[in-house]
Design a protein around this motif. Structure first.
Motif, PDB file in Angstrom:
ATOM      1  N   VAL A 277      49.151 -13.263 -17.937  1.00 43.28           N
ATOM      2  CA  VAL A 277      48.885 -12.530 -16.707  1.00 43.28           C
ATOM      3  C   VAL A 277      48.466 -11.096 -17.030  1.00 43.28           C
ATOM      4  O   VAL A 277      47.493 -10.562 -16.465  1.00 43.28           O
ATOM      5  N   ALA A 278      49.184 -10.454 -17.949  1.00 44.81           N
ATOM      6  CA  ALA A 278      48.817  -9.096 -18.348  1.00 44.81           C
ATOM      7  C   ALA A 278      47.426  -9.066 -18.968  1.00 44.81           C
ATOM      8  O   ALA A 278      46.638  -8.139 -18.731  1.00 44.81           O
ATOM      9  N   MET A 279      47.110 -10.071 -19.740  1.00 48.20           N
ATOM     10  CA  MET A 279      45.808 -10.142 -20.397  1.00 48.20           C
ATOM     11  C   MET A 279      44.683 -10.257 -19.366  1.00 48.20           C
ATOM     12  O   MET A 279      43.652  -9.572 -19.460  1.00 48.20           O
ATOM     13  N   VAL A 280      44.868 -11.111 -18.362  1.00 44.23           N
ATOM     14  CA  VAL A 280      43.859 -11.282 -17.329  1.00 44.23           C
ATOM     15  C   VAL A 280      43.658  -9.984 -16.553  1.00 44.23           C
ATOM     16  O   VAL A 280      42.525  -9.572 -16.265  1.00 44.23           O
ATOM     17  N   ILE A 281      44.742  -9.302 -16.201  1.00 44.90           N
ATOM     18  CA  ILE A 281      44.648  -8.043 -15.462  1.00 44.90           C
ATOM     19  C   ILE A 281      43.821  -7.032 -16.254  1.00 44.90           C
ATOM     20  O   ILE A 281      42.932  -6.363 -15.709  1.00 44.90           O
ATOM     21  N   ALA A 282      44.091  -6.915 -17.553  1.00 41.62           N
ATOM     22  CA  ALA A 282      43.404  -5.913 -18.370  1.00 41.62           C
ATOM     23  C   ALA A 282      41.917  -6.221 -18.520  1.00 41.62           C
ATOM     24  O   ALA A 282      41.100  -5.301 -18.567  1.00 41.62           O
ATOM     25  N   THR A 283      41.546  -7.514 -18.617  1.00 44.84           N
ATOM     26  CA  THR A 283      40.122  -7.834 -18.754  1.00 44.84           C
ATOM     27  C   THR A 283      39.335  -7.351 -17.546  1.00 44.84           C
ATOM     28  O   THR A 283      38.163  -6.982 -17.669  1.00 44.84           O
ATOM     29  N   MET A 284      39.971  -7.327 -16.383  1.00 45.33           N
ATOM     30  CA  MET A 284      39.269  -6.901 -15.168  1.00 45.33           C
ATOM     31  C   MET A 284      39.076  -5.388 -15.100  1.00 45.33           C
ATOM     32  O   MET A 284      38.317  -4.893 -14.263  1.00 45.33           O
ATOM     33  N   LEU A 285      39.764  -4.659 -15.953  1.00 46.76           N
ATOM     34  CA  LEU A 285      39.651  -3.199 -15.965  1.00 46.76           C
ATOM     35  C   LEU A 285      38.679  -2.708 -17.030  1.00 46.76           C
ATOM     36  O   LEU A 285      38.544  -1.500 -17.234  1.00 46.76           O
ATOM     37  N   THR A 286      37.986  -3.625 -17.698  1.00 47.38           N
ATOM     38  CA  THR A 286      37.106  -3.241 -18.798  1.00 47.38           C
ATOM     39  C   THR A 286      35.979  -2.321 -18.346  1.00 47.38           C
ATOM     40  O   THR A 286      35.703  -1.298 -18.983  1.00 47.38           O
ATOM     41  N   ALA A 287      35.288  -2.679 -17.260  1.00 48.23           N
ATOM     42  CA  ALA A 287      34.160  -1.869 -16.796  1.00 48.23           C
ATOM     43  C   ALA A 287      34.615  -0.460 -16.433  1.00 48.23           C
ATOM     44  O   ALA A 287      33.948   0.526 -16.757  1.00 48.23           O
ATOM     45  N   ARG A 288      35.746  -0.348 -15.749  1.00 53.24           N
ATOM     46  CA  ARG A 288      36.280   0.962 -15.398  1.00 53.24           C
ATOM     47  C   ARG A 288      36.637   1.756 -16.653  1.00 53.24           C
ATOM     48  O   ARG A 288      36.374   2.962 -16.746  1.00 53.24           O
ATOM     49  N   SER A 289      37.231   1.097 -17.629  1.00 51.01           N
ATOM     50  CA  SER A 289      37.602   1.767 -18.864  1.00 51.01           C
ATOM     51  C   SER A 289      36.382   2.307 -19.596  1.00 51.01           C
ATOM     52  O   SER A 289      36.367   3.454 -20.057  1.00 51.01           O
ATOM     53  N   LEU A 290      35.335   1.486 -19.716  1.00 51.20           N
ATOM     54  CA  LEU A 290      34.117   1.932 -20.384  1.00 51.20           C
ATOM     55  C   LEU A 290      33.487   3.111 -19.659  1.00 51.20           C
ATOM     56  O   LEU A 290      32.981   4.054 -20.277  1.00 51.20           O
ATOM     57  N   SER A 291      33.497   3.075 -18.327  1.00 44.01           N
ATOM     58  CA  SER A 291      32.918   4.155 -17.544  1.00 44.01           C
ATOM     59  C   SER A 291      33.702   5.454 -17.710  1.00 44.01           C
ATOM     60  O   SER A 291      33.138   6.534 -17.793  1.00 44.01           O
ATOM     61  N   ALA A 292      35.024   5.351 -17.765  1.00 43.75           N
ATOM     62  CA  ALA A 292      35.866   6.546 -17.818  1.00 43.75           C
ATOM     63  C   ALA A 292      36.002   7.105 -19.225  1.00 43.75           C
ATOM     64  O   ALA A 292      35.996   8.331 -19.420  1.00 43.75           O
ATOM     65  N   TRP A 293      36.127   6.228 -20.236  1.00 41.51           N
ATOM     66  CA  TRP A 293      36.465   6.682 -21.594  1.00 41.51           C
ATOM     67  C   TRP A 293      35.385   6.398 -22.622  1.00 41.51           C
ATOM     68  O   TRP A 293      35.494   6.864 -23.751  1.00 41.51           O
ATOM     69  N   GLY A 294      34.378   5.617 -22.265  1.00 39.82           N
ATOM     70  CA  GLY A 294      33.379   5.246 -23.253  1.00 39.82           C
ATOM     71  C   GLY A 294      33.878   4.158 -24.182  1.00 39.82           C
ATOM     72  O   GLY A 294      35.018   3.718 -24.113  1.00 39.82           O
ATOM     73  N   THR A 295      32.998   3.719 -25.090  1.00 44.42           N
ATOM     74  CA  THR A 295      33.344   2.618 -25.986  1.00 44.42           C
ATOM     75  C   THR A 295      34.471   2.980 -26.941  1.00 44.42           C
ATOM     76  O   THR A 295      35.465   2.247 -27.064  1.00 44.42           O
ATOM     77  N   VAL A 296      34.332   4.127 -27.622  1.00 47.03           N
ATOM     78  CA  VAL A 296      35.347   4.516 -28.606  1.00 47.03           C
ATOM     79  C   VAL A 296      36.689   4.769 -27.924  1.00 47.03           C
ATOM     80  O   VAL A 296      37.740   4.289 -28.369  1.00 47.03           O
ATOM     81  N   GLY A 297      36.683   5.516 -26.815  1.00 49.20           N
ATOM     82  CA  GLY A 297      37.930   5.799 -26.105  1.00 49.20           C
ATOM     83  C   GLY A 297      38.603   4.540 -25.597  1.00 49.20           C
ATOM     84  O   GLY A 297      39.832   4.412 -25.648  1.00 49.20           O
ATOM     85  N   SER A 298      37.806   3.586 -25.110  1.00 47.98           N
ATOM     86  CA  SER A 298      38.365   2.335 -24.594  1.00 47.98           C
ATOM     87  C   SER A 298      39.007   1.528 -25.719  1.00 47.98           C
ATOM     88  O   SER A 298      40.093   0.955 -25.553  1.00 47.98           O
ATOM     89  N   TYR A 299      38.340   1.468 -26.868  1.00 51.08           N
ATOM     90  CA  TYR A 299      38.923   0.730 -27.991  1.00 51.08           C
ATOM     91  C   TYR A 299      40.189   1.412 -28.514  1.00 51.08           C
ATOM     92  O   TYR A 299      41.166   0.736 -28.873  1.00 51.08           O
ATOM     93  N   LEU A 300      40.187   2.724 -28.553  1.00 48.80           N
ATOM     94  CA  LEU A 300      41.397   3.422 -28.975  1.00 48.80           C
ATOM     95  C   LEU A 300      42.547   3.131 -28.017  1.00 48.80           C
ATOM     96  O   LEU A 300      43.688   2.912 -28.443  1.00 48.80           O
ATOM     97  N   ALA A 301      42.253   3.124 -26.710  1.00 52.23           N
ATOM     98  CA  ALA A 301      43.295   2.811 -25.722  1.00 52.23           C
ATOM     99  C   ALA A 301      43.789   1.376 -25.887  1.00 52.23           C
ATOM    100  O   ALA A 301      44.994   1.099 -25.812  1.00 52.23           O
ATOM    101  N   GLY A 302      42.860   0.444 -26.122  1.00 51.28           N
ATOM    102  CA  GLY A 302      43.240  -0.957 -26.278  1.00 51.28           C
ATOM    103  C   GLY A 302      44.097  -1.185 -27.507  1.00 51.28           C
ATOM    104  O   GLY A 302      45.158  -1.826 -27.437  1.00 51.28           O
ATOM    105  N   PHE A 303      43.669  -0.663 -28.650  1.00 48.10           N
ATOM    106  CA  PHE A 303      44.451  -0.851 -29.876  1.00 48.10           C
ATOM    107  C   PHE A 303      45.775  -0.102 -29.808  1.00 48.10           C
ATOM    108  O   PHE A 303      46.797  -0.578 -30.333  1.00 48.10           O
ATOM    109  N   ALA A 304      45.793   1.074 -29.167  1.00 53.93           N
ATOM    110  CA  ALA A 304      47.052   1.823 -29.053  1.00 53.93           C
ATOM    111  C   ALA A 304      48.059   1.057 -28.206  1.00 53.93           C
ATOM    112  O   ALA A 304      49.247   0.951 -28.559  1.00 53.93           O
ATOM    113  N   THR A 305      47.607   0.521 -27.054  1.00 52.97           N
ATOM    114  CA  THR A 305      48.506  -0.249 -26.190  1.00 52.97           C
ATOM    115  C   THR A 305      49.018  -1.491 -26.908  1.00 52.97           C
ATOM    116  O   THR A 305      50.209  -1.824 -26.844  1.00 52.97           O
ATOM    117  N   PHE A 306      48.126  -2.171 -27.613  1.00 51.18           N
ATOM    118  CA  PHE A 306      48.514  -3.364 -28.352  1.00 51.18           C
ATOM    119  C   PHE A 306      49.523  -3.018 -29.451  1.00 51.18           C
ATOM    120  O   PHE A 306      50.519  -3.729 -29.657  1.00 51.18           O
TER     121      PHE A 306
END
Length: 481
Positions: free
Chosen positions: A67-96
């Motif tokens: 369920v958490a995984m599905v929720i996060a996939t839906m926030l990808t476009a917003r994440s890319l828009s707000a933080w860019g590619t590098v920022g989004s990946y840093l946020a993803g790996f940090a949370t993981f």
């Protein structure tokens, strides 16, 4: 229609060369980390329960993560828009990484569940980013290779997760297993800025104002994911069927809401009359729905053939091996007609493999018949490998608009995660129908999934017809131009 990526030849050497290596390896690593962790805990939980207690929470581990995984996939476009590619990946790996560390030091089962939810959020964002970054960071001629690599990571993860979980559990080392995943996540995060430097950076700042979180759609998808996950853990066929019916109602509500809303999870092209995109998503969903069979193959191998758990796990992994290996050759196919044939043939081969596997099921089968299971399951997995990368490219090329294209690409991960959860719940119902007979349960699952997966050929054929019709229409000619 916008970018005929599949008509342009490319090589694996070009994808993994110095120029594009970072844009290939980082997304692949993110998808692999999420895929491994879907099943990693399955092998670790018995050991964790023995230490922490909380056996009543056992079955909810997969539910919370998915369920958490599905929720996060839906926030990808917003994440890319707000933080860019590098920022989004840093946020993803940090949370993981934080979620993995929290799992490793959890003092109670309830804390472990919350930590798995955090892991799922990170893994979901990484999975969504994988396909979106392939579209933005790689040239169109490499999209088929890039999506094949992302897809192969799901297959590798389906094998590596249970194998690693079982290996660590063998030594009672469930905490070090999660700690190892934290080290992997942190290591991947460290190389992100250098690996993705100058490679397809998503727009930020002003783009953040334009990409809004689709709250209504997200809530409905979360309801679908939650319901199908609950269906996988409740007992009784009637209760499972009722919860799945509720999930289907929520899915219908999602489609109705998406068609009317300006802020969507899926791109607007999905709902255009005559569009092929909805049929492509449905085909992806059918294929990944069928992957849920893997969760039950070790059970059948142990109960029917008397195989030890480790050997039974390797038999089940034949599907993932077939999936991953076939994509190496499948992604080399170019030409629209050949690609469309593969997209139709893939579900048929997958269904045929499951059908044959059901036919050769026996109680106490002879050794030679057990050995037959391996090529049959490999062939079933090969059906996914034939079609999945080309279906993914069909999504990536569905619109020339960068924002809509990013949303379309990220939705591949959402559809995949939801379909796996749905398939697991349906497989659980079919197993229950067999009652005390494991042979009947195996046949219900394999024959039922063969029939359901065969419908993917119909949806793939419908997508191909829509693509041809669209190419002949004035609108299609304008897009191609």
């Amino acid at each position: 229609m916008s970018v005929p990526a599949q008509d342009v030849p490319a090589t694996w050497r070009e994808l993994l060369g110095r120029e594009h290596l970072g844009a290939a390896v980082v997304p692949a690593g993110g998808v692999l980390a999420g895929a491994i962790n879907i099943y990693l805990a399955a092998g670790l939980l018995p050991t964790a329960v023995a230490e922490l207690g909380g056996a009543s929470f056992y079955a909810w581990n997969m539910t919370v993560y998915l369920v958490a995984m599905v929720i996060a996939t839906m926030l990808t476009a917003r994440s890319l828009s707000a933080w860019g590619t590098v920022g989004s990946y840093l946020a993803g790996f940090a949370t993981f990484t934080v979620g993995s560390l929290a799992c490793a030091v959890s003092p109670a089962m309830a804390v472990l569940l919350v930590s798995r939810g955090m892991q799922g959020l990170g893994a979901g964002l990484l999975s969504g980013l994988g396909f979106a970054v392939v579209r933005s960071a790689l040239p169109a001629r490499l999209w088929t290779r890039g999506t094949a690599l992302m897809s192969a990571m799901y297959g590798v993860g389906n094998f590596a997760g249970p194998a690693l979980g079982g290996l660590f559990a063998q030594f009672g080392a469930w905490r070090p297993a999660f700690a190892a995943m934290a080290v992997i996540g942190a290591g991947c995060g460290v190389i992100v800025p250098r690996a993705l430097r100058g490679g397809g950076e998503a727009p930020r700042g002003g783009g953040a104002a334009r990409v809004r979180v689709p709250v209504g759609s997200s809530m409905l998808v979360t309801a679908v994911a939650g319901a199908v996950s609950v269906a996988a853990v409740v007992t009784g066929t009637l209760a499972k069927t009722a919860v799945l019916a509720a999930a289907l109602l929520a899915a219908v509500g999602f489609v109705v809401h998406e068609r009317r809303s300006e802020h969507r999870v899926l791109p607007a092209e999905t709902y255009r009359r005559g569009s092929s995109l909805k049929w492509v998503y449905l085909t992806i969903g059918v294929l990944t729905f069928g992957v849920a069979v893997e969760s039950f193959l070790p059970l059948f191998a142990q109960r029917l053939a008397g195989l030890p758990p480790l050997v039974a796990g390797f038999f089940a992994a034949a599907v993932s091996f077939g999936w991953s290996a076939t994509q190496i050759g499948s992604s080399s196919v170019a030409g629209r007609r050949a690609v469309r044939r593969l997209r139709v043939a893939g579900p048929l081969l997958f269904a045929a493999g499951l059908l044959v596997q059901g036919l050769v099921q026996r109680t106490d089968p002879p050794g030679w018949l057990v050995l037959v299971w391996v090529p049959v399951l490999f062939a079933a997995g090969a059906g996914i490998g034939l079609a999945y990368p080309h279906l993914s490219v069909a999504v990536l090329t569905s619109t020339p608009d960068p924002a809509e294209g990013g949303r379309a690409a990220a939705a591949i991960a959402t559809v995949t995660s939801l379909s796996v959860a749905f398939g697991t719940a349906v497989a659980g119902i079919l197993v229950n129908l067999g009652g005390a007979s494991m042979l009947d349960s195996a046949r219900y699952v394999l024959f039922g999934f063969a029939a359901l997966c065969a419908t993917g050929a119909l949806t793939a054929h419908r997508a191909a017809r829509r693509e041809r019709d669209d190419g002949l229409s004035p609108r299609g000619r304008r897009q191609a131009a």
